[in-house]
Design an enzyme around this catalytic site. Structure first.
Site, mmCIF file in Angstrom:
data_model
loop_
_atom_site.group_PDB
_atom_site.id
_atom_site.type_symbol
_atom_site.label_atom_id
_atom_site.label_comp_id
_atom_site.label_asym_id
_atom_site.label_seq_id
_atom_site.Cartn_x
_atom_site.Cartn_y
_atom_site.Cartn_z
ATOM 1 N N SER A 59 0.913 -1.157 0.079
ATOM 2 C CA SER A 59 0.018 0.156 -0.037
ATOM 3 C C SER A 59 0.730 1.093 0.028
ATOM 4 C CB SER A 59 -0.882 0.144 1.346
ATOM 5 O OG SER A 59 -1.727 -1.063 1.227
ATOM 6 N N HIS A 90 -2.567 0.159 -5.231
ATOM 7 C CA HIS A 90 -1.744 -0.860 -5.822
ATOM 8 C C HIS A 90 -1.856 -0.693 -7.375
ATOM 9 C CE1 HIS A 90 -1.081 -3.593 -2.112
ATOM 10 N NE2 HIS A 90 -2.111 -2.781 -1.768
ATOM 11 N N HIS A 112 -4.372 -9.779 -2.767
ATOM 12 C CA HIS A 112 -4.570 -10.560 -1.575
ATOM 13 C C HIS A 112 -5.750 -11.477 -1.567
ATOM 14 C CE1 HIS A 112 -3.322 -6.427 -1.277
ATOM 15 N NE2 HIS A 112 -2.823 -6.592 -0.328
ATOM 16 N N TYR A 114 -8.343 -11.428 0.392
ATOM 17 C CA TYR A 114 -9.710 -10.967 0.244
ATOM 18 C C TYR A 114 -10.345 -10.403 -1.087
ATOM 19 C CZ TYR A 114 -6.979 -6.409 0.424
ATOM 20 O OH TYR A 114 -6.245 -5.115 0.388
ATOM 21 N N GLU A 115 -9.304 -10.168 -2.196
ATOM 22 C CA GLU A 115 -10.015 -9.862 -3.412
ATOM 23 C C GLU A 115 -10.696 -11.212 -4.147
ATOM 24 O OE1 GLU A 115 -6.906 -7.225 -5.570
ATOM 25 O OE2 GLU A 115 -5.690 -7.955 -3.874
ATOM 26 N N ALA A 142 1.463 -3.091 4.733
ATOM 27 C CA ALA A 142 0.854 -1.997 5.891
ATOM 28 C C ALA A 142 0.125 -3.005 7.007
ATOM 29 C CB ALA A 142 -0.366 -1.159 5.214
ATOM 30 N N MET A 240 -3.109 -8.485 6.303
ATOM 31 C CA MET A 240 -3.699 -9.348 5.404
ATOM 32 C C MET A 240 -2.883 -9.849 4.253
ATOM 33 S SD MET A 240 -7.321 -6.876 5.246
ATOM 34 C CE MET A 240 -7.857 -6.065 6.687
ATOM 35 N N SER A 241 -1.716 -9.843 4.369
ATOM 36 C CA SER A 241 -0.750 -10.333 3.307
ATOM 37 C C SER A 241 0.529 -10.794 3.933
ATOM 38 C CB SER A 241 -0.412 -9.068 2.352
ATOM 39 O OG SER A 241 0.337 -8.090 3.260
ATOM 40 N N ASN A 264 -1.722 1.810 11.622
ATOM 41 C CA ASN A 264 -2.829 2.353 12.743
ATOM 42 C C ASN A 264 -2.633 1.451 13.801
ATOM 43 O OD1 ASN A 264 -3.859 0.303 10.484
ATOM 44 N ND2 ASN A 264 -4.812 -0.081 12.226
ATOM 45 N N HIS A 276 -9.620 2.682 6.112
ATOM 46 C CA HIS A 276 -8.549 2.345 5.033
ATOM 47 C C HIS A 276 -7.888 3.901 4.835
ATOM 48 C CE1 HIS A 276 -6.434 0.411 2.130
ATOM 49 N NE2 HIS A 276 -6.987 0.986 1.115
HETATM 50 N N1 HPA Z 1 -5.530 -4.906 10.740
HETATM 51 C C1 HPA Z 1 -5.356 -5.671 9.401
HETATM 52 N N2 HPA Z 1 -4.428 -5.254 8.434
HETATM 53 C C2 HPA Z 1 -4.198 -4.117 8.393
HETATM 54 C C3 HPA Z 1 -4.353 -3.245 9.430
HETATM 55 C C4 HPA Z 1 -4.973 -3.905 10.491
HETATM 56 O O1 HPA Z 1 -5.264 -2.975 11.722
HETATM 57 N N3 HPA Z 1 -3.809 -2.229 9.019
HETATM 58 C C5 HPA Z 1 -3.314 -2.259 7.950
HETATM 59 N N4 HPA Z 1 -3.373 -3.555 7.380
#
Ligand code: HPA
Length: 306
Positions: A59, A90, A112, A114-115, A142, A240-241, A264, A276
């Protein structure tokens, strides 16, 4: 009409191609190894460079590849069998160029789970790198910070992971041409690379930490209860990756460096919801520092794998 002597009978050809393929391979369908080989050949036909280092730029970090000198840019859509990224932030290009006179292959974005992609699709670019002769991969992402010190904007070197995605790219028949059936994951994140990253980061005044990355499938962020659970089982970061790519890389003997940008605090740590936009904004803010670190590391990694 009789067959020409020089031509093998189709059943003999099929038997021979089966010998090279792993058990369980469907006859007539190109194997992952073959598909990765086709993609690798195509990529190498588009550049004179022969990168031994690949980068997966998560990201917001894709912009780094725009700085490569003497670069060839190949949209994923043009590469045979390559998955196309749909996530915001991306770009979806493979850029082959030089960083500090070192040839590298940089992915501007990844795909990912999730896609909707399979875990094998997610890991496919790493398979292609293996067939291109890449020896080291730098995976960036990220992540949410679970450990309290991992505040927004921190860069964290991944020292180990916990795979909670419920999927593994090595599921199914093993192709020995990539690697062994049961690859060791004791030192998945190369100790030498980790030392270099922490050392360079500290030298640059970034104040680098190391942490354990837990991978979840997403796309919903975690609940506060899930974050408490993750903390209890030893995770410092959540994302998530990355994990499917690490597993595929280690399977093929590619050395791995993983670096997370904490975009975050994980859910429930601060009394505020996650979004996001914040993830993208933090990535943007830390980009310069992150790119500086990668630029310092690439020549050192090149030396280590020479
Ligand atoms: N959780 C999962 N994936 C993420 C997060 C998170 O807090 N921040 C960036 N990618």
């Amino acid at each position: 009409m009789s067959q020409r002597k020089s031509k093998k009978r189709p059943e003999k050809q099929a038997a021979e191609s089966l010998e090279a393929a792993p058990r369980g391979q469907v006859v007539g369908v190109p194997s992952e190894f073959e598909r990765a080989g086709i993609a690798a050949e195509f990529i190498l036909s588009r550049t004179r460079l022969r990168p031994k280092i690949a980068l997966v730029l998560g990201s917001g970090l894709g912009a780094f590849a725009d700085e490569f000198s003497g670069a060839s840019r190949i949209p994923y859509a043009e590469i045979n069998h390559f998955p196309r990224s749909t996530a915001i932030g991306h770009a979806g290009n493979l850029v082959i160029g030089n960083v500090e006179a070192i040839p590298v292959a940089g992915m501007q974005g990844r795909v990912h789970l999730y896609e909707g992609y399979s875990v094998k699709d997610v890991a496919f670019p790493i398979r292609v790198f293996a067939r291109m002769g890449v020896k080291a991969v730098i995976l960036t992402n990220a992540a949410g910070g679970i450990m309290r010190e991992f505040v927004q904007g921190k860069l964290v070197v991944i020292k180990d992971h916990i795979n909670l995605q419920g999927a593994n790219p090595l599921s199914g028949p093993n192709d020995e041409r990539f690697g062994v059936r049961f690859p060791d994951m004791t030192a998945a994140y190369d100790r030498r690379f980790r030392e270099m990253a922490v050392g360079e980061g500290n030298r640059m005044g970034i104040g680098m930490y190391e942490g354990i990355y837990a991978a979840l499938p997403g796309p919903s962020y975690e609940t506060p209860a899930e974050i408490r659970y993750l903390r209890a089982v030893g995770a410092d970061l959540v994302g998530m990756s990355t994990v499917p790519e690490v597993i595929a890389a280690r399977h093929s003997g590619i050395r791995v460096l993983g670096i997370s940008c904490v975009t975050n605090a994980a859910a429930g740590i601060l009394d505020q919801p996650l979004n996001h936009k914040e993830v993208l904004e933090t990535g943007e803010r830390v980009k310069g520092q992150f790119i500086g670190l990668l630029k310092a590391l690439i020549p050192r990694i090149a030396e280590a794998i020479a």
